[in-house]
Design a protein around this motif. Structure first.
Motif, PDB file in Angstrom:
ATOM      1  N   GLU A   7      47.655  59.727  81.707  1.00  0.00           N
ATOM      2  CA  GLU A   7      47.177  58.384  82.038  1.00  0.00           C
ATOM      3  C   GLU A   7      45.685  58.401  82.353  1.00  0.00           C
ATOM      4  O   GLU A   7      44.923  57.539  81.890  1.00  0.00           O
ATOM      5  CB  GLU A   7      47.960  57.830  83.230  1.00  0.00           C
ATOM      6  CG  GLU A   7      47.522  56.421  83.639  1.00  0.00           C
ATOM      7  CD  GLU A   7      48.253  55.922  84.875  1.00  0.00           C
ATOM      8  OE1 GLU A   7      47.933  54.813  85.343  1.00  0.00           O
ATOM      9  OE2 GLU A   7      49.139  56.655  85.388  1.00  0.00           O
ATOM     10  N   LEU A   8      45.252  59.396  83.138  1.00  0.00           N
ATOM     11  CA  LEU A   8      43.841  59.483  83.494  1.00  0.00           C
ATOM     12  C   LEU A   8      42.977  59.719  82.255  1.00  0.00           C
ATOM     13  O   LEU A   8      41.896  59.127  82.119  1.00  0.00           O
ATOM     14  CB  LEU A   8      43.626  60.615  84.503  1.00  0.00           C
ATOM     15  CG  LEU A   8      42.200  60.793  85.031  1.00  0.00           C
ATOM     16  CD1 LEU A   8      41.710  59.532  85.731  1.00  0.00           C
ATOM     17  CD2 LEU A   8      42.141  61.985  85.989  1.00  0.00           C
ATOM     18  N   SER A   9      43.457  60.555  81.333  1.00  0.00           N
ATOM     19  CA  SER A   9      42.721  60.804  80.089  1.00  0.00           C
ATOM     20  C   SER A   9      42.510  59.514  79.307  1.00  0.00           C
ATOM     21  O   SER A   9      41.397  59.220  78.837  1.00  0.00           O
ATOM     22  CB  SER A   9      43.472  61.818  79.221  1.00  0.00           C
ATOM     23  OG  SER A   9      43.580  63.062  79.861  1.00  0.00           O
ATOM     24  N   GLU A  10      43.586  58.731  79.156  1.00  0.00           N
ATOM     25  CA  GLU A  10      43.480  57.482  78.408  1.00  0.00           C
ATOM     26  C   GLU A  10      42.540  56.495  79.087  1.00  0.00           C
ATOM     27  O   GLU A  10      41.754  55.797  78.439  1.00  0.00           O
ATOM     28  CB  GLU A  10      44.875  56.855  78.235  1.00  0.00           C
ATOM     29  CG  GLU A  10      45.805  57.645  77.323  1.00  0.00           C
ATOM     30  CD  GLU A  10      45.187  57.858  75.948  1.00  0.00           C
ATOM     31  OE1 GLU A  10      44.622  56.894  75.390  1.00  0.00           O
ATOM     32  OE2 GLU A  10      45.252  58.992  75.439  1.00  0.00           O
ATOM     33  N   LEU A  11      42.593  56.436  80.410  1.00  0.00           N
ATOM     34  CA  LEU A  11      41.718  55.522  81.154  1.00  0.00           C
ATOM     35  C   LEU A  11      40.248  55.917  81.000  1.00  0.00           C
ATOM     36  O   LEU A  11      39.378  55.054  80.845  1.00  0.00           O
ATOM     37  CB  LEU A  11      42.111  55.510  82.636  1.00  0.00           C
ATOM     38  CG  LEU A  11      43.436  54.821  82.972  1.00  0.00           C
ATOM     39  CD1 LEU A  11      43.833  55.112  84.413  1.00  0.00           C
ATOM     40  CD2 LEU A  11      43.329  53.312  82.748  1.00  0.00           C
ATOM     41  N   LEU A  17      34.228  57.434  77.725  1.00  0.00           N
ATOM     42  CA  LEU A  17      33.905  58.854  77.761  1.00  0.00           C
ATOM     43  C   LEU A  17      34.355  59.530  76.472  1.00  0.00           C
ATOM     44  O   LEU A  17      35.477  59.313  76.014  1.00  0.00           O
ATOM     45  CB  LEU A  17      34.579  59.542  78.959  1.00  0.00           C
ATOM     46  CG  LEU A  17      33.803  59.509  80.284  1.00  0.00           C
ATOM     47  CD1 LEU A  17      33.657  58.079  80.783  1.00  0.00           C
ATOM     48  CD2 LEU A  17      34.470  60.380  81.332  1.00  0.00           C
ATOM     49  N   PRO A  18      33.527  60.369  75.872  1.00  0.00           N
ATOM     50  CA  PRO A  18      33.896  61.090  74.642  1.00  0.00           C
ATOM     51  C   PRO A  18      35.057  62.049  74.898  1.00  0.00           C
ATOM     52  O   PRO A  18      35.252  62.520  76.025  1.00  0.00           O
ATOM     53  CB  PRO A  18      32.618  61.865  74.281  1.00  0.00           C
ATOM     54  CG  PRO A  18      31.521  61.160  75.008  1.00  0.00           C
ATOM     55  CD  PRO A  18      32.129  60.628  76.264  1.00  0.00           C
ATOM     56  N   ASP A  19      35.803  62.362  73.847  1.00  0.00           N
ATOM     57  CA  ASP A  19      36.990  63.211  73.974  1.00  0.00           C
ATOM     58  C   ASP A  19      36.684  64.573  74.571  1.00  0.00           C
ATOM     59  O   ASP A  19      37.446  65.088  75.388  1.00  0.00           O
ATOM     60  CB  ASP A  19      37.653  63.397  72.595  1.00  0.00           C
ATOM     61  CG  ASP A  19      38.407  62.146  72.153  1.00  0.00           C
ATOM     62  OD1 ASP A  19      38.666  61.285  73.007  1.00  0.00           O
ATOM     63  OD2 ASP A  19      38.725  62.043  70.960  1.00  0.00           O
ATOM     64  N   ASP A  20      35.549  65.211  74.148  1.00  0.00           N
ATOM     65  CA  ASP A  20      35.282  66.557  74.643  1.00  0.00           C
ATOM     66  C   ASP A  20      35.009  66.561  76.145  1.00  0.00           C
ATOM     67  O   ASP A  20      35.432  67.468  76.870  1.00  0.00           O
ATOM     68  CB  ASP A  20      34.127  67.210  73.878  1.00  0.00           C
ATOM     69  CG  ASP A  20      32.834  66.420  73.971  1.00  0.00           C
ATOM     70  OD1 ASP A  20      32.888  65.214  74.285  1.00  0.00           O
ATOM     71  OD2 ASP A  20      31.762  67.011  73.700  1.00  0.00           O
ATOM     72  N   ALA A  60      30.220  54.360  79.288  1.00  0.00           N
ATOM     73  CA  ALA A  60      28.990  55.107  79.060  1.00  0.00           C
ATOM     74  C   ALA A  60      28.077  54.349  78.122  1.00  0.00           C
ATOM     75  O   ALA A  60      28.486  53.807  77.102  1.00  0.00           O
ATOM     76  CB  ALA A  60      29.316  56.487  78.463  1.00  0.00           C
ATOM     77  N   ALA A  61      26.825  54.297  78.478  1.00  0.00           N
ATOM     78  CA  ALA A  61      25.841  53.605  77.650  1.00  0.00           C
ATOM     79  C   ALA A  61      24.615  54.499  77.507  1.00  0.00           C
ATOM     80  O   ALA A  61      24.327  55.343  78.356  1.00  0.00           O
ATOM     81  CB  ALA A  61      25.443  52.273  78.289  1.00  0.00           C
ATOM     82  N   ALA A  62      23.896  54.289  76.449  1.00  0.00           N
ATOM     83  CA  ALA A  62      22.699  55.086  76.221  1.00  0.00           C
ATOM     84  C   ALA A  62      21.649  54.758  77.258  1.00  0.00           C
ATOM     85  O   ALA A  62      21.499  53.613  77.680  1.00  0.00           O
ATOM     86  CB  ALA A  62      22.162  54.810  74.801  1.00  0.00           C
ATOM     87  N   ASP A  63      20.917  55.783  77.697  1.00  0.00           N
ATOM     88  CA  ASP A  63      19.834  55.558  78.636  1.00  0.00           C
ATOM     89  C   ASP A  63      18.654  54.919  77.926  1.00  0.00           C
ATOM     90  O   ASP A  63      18.614  54.795  76.704  1.00  0.00           O
ATOM     91  CB  ASP A  63      19.407  56.893  79.262  1.00  0.00           C
ATOM     92  CG  ASP A  63      20.500  57.494  80.121  1.00  0.00           C
ATOM     93  OD1 ASP A  63      20.516  58.722  80.258  1.00  0.00           O
ATOM     94  OD2 ASP A  63      21.337  56.713  80.617  1.00  0.00           O
TER      95      ASP A  63
END
Length: 240
Positions: A7-11, A17-20, A60-63
């Motif tokens: 559940e935390l991974s999916e959230l 957040l990227p998979d890695d 996450a957004a680009a700086d």
């Protein structure tokens, strides 16, 4: 336990957040929970939804555009390796600005005036204010918080004087993910412990299916993150 991590991974993925990075974060948290002896991650970290918002407050957004005169590098490591790596990279002139929503050390270095930095990590389970006040007189400045840890930085000039200035700097490291051998051992021990519990259940209840069911479920939940960790390592090795 497996349901909590899933559940935390999916959230976390839903929050950008990227998979890695999700894989590395979940593996690190699972290892921390196993080491602390927590039987239920929710008791250690709270409900998955609230914890996900803490780990990734916003997608996450680009700086903004980087300063062309400053090198910027983002990297991550498990808690077994981070202190040694911070010392190593601090001696190469990397100053940690903060820890971003992905759990990475956001670092920068001025190629024209590189300075050595030193770091320390502290437990901040009861809040960082008291630790900040304790370390401030020695010149330590907070530079990031992640789960139960806080990191602090100090220019080496405080102890080395002019010798803290670097005459030249190594190139930016090719890797950005660093997982230690001890981290992999911790994960392996956690899996072995689950299997042992399953065998004991089968023996005590005299029903092999009970233990087999427990072991099957535990292994199914453990093998996936282990494979993902291996994939992250392979990708990281290819960047060397």
């Amino acid at each position: 336990m497996t349901t909590y991590w899933g559940e935390l991974s999916e959230l976390l993925r839903a929050r950008g957040l990227p998979d890695d990075h999700v894989t590395a974060t979940i593996a690190d948290l699972a290892a921390h929970a196993a080491e602390s002896g927590a039987t239920d991650p929710a008791d250690e970290f709270g409900p998955a939804g609230e914890f996900a918002r803490h780990l990734a407050p916003e997608p996450a957004a680009a700086d903004g555009p980087p300063d062309e005169h400053v090198e910027t590098w983002r990297w991550t490591a498990d808690t077994y390796a981070d202190e040694a790596l911070l010392d190593r990279f601090g001696d190469e002139g990397w100053e940690v600005e903060r820890i971003d929503a992905l759990g990475r050390f956001v670092s920068h270095r001025d190629p024209e005036n590189p300075q050595r930095w030193e770091y320390r990590r502290e437990l901040v389970t009861r809040g960082r204010a008291a630790v900040d006040a304790k370390l401030a007189p020695e010149g330590w400045e907070p530079c990031g918080t992640w789960v139960v840890y806080g990191w602090y930085k100090r220019p080496r000039a405080a102890t080395l004087g002019p010798a803290a200035r670097l005459a030249s700097t190594p190139p930016v490291p090719a890797r950005s993910t660093f997982l230690s051998r001890r981290f992999y051992v911790t994960v392996a021990v956690a899996v072995l412990a689950l299997v042992t519990v399953g065998l004991l259940m089968a023996v005590s209840e005299g029903d092999a299916s009970t233990g087999a069911g427990f072991i099957t479920g535990a292994l199914a939940g453990a093998i996936v993150p282990i494979l993902l960790i291996w994939l992250v390592k392979v990708v990281g090795d290819r960047r060397r």
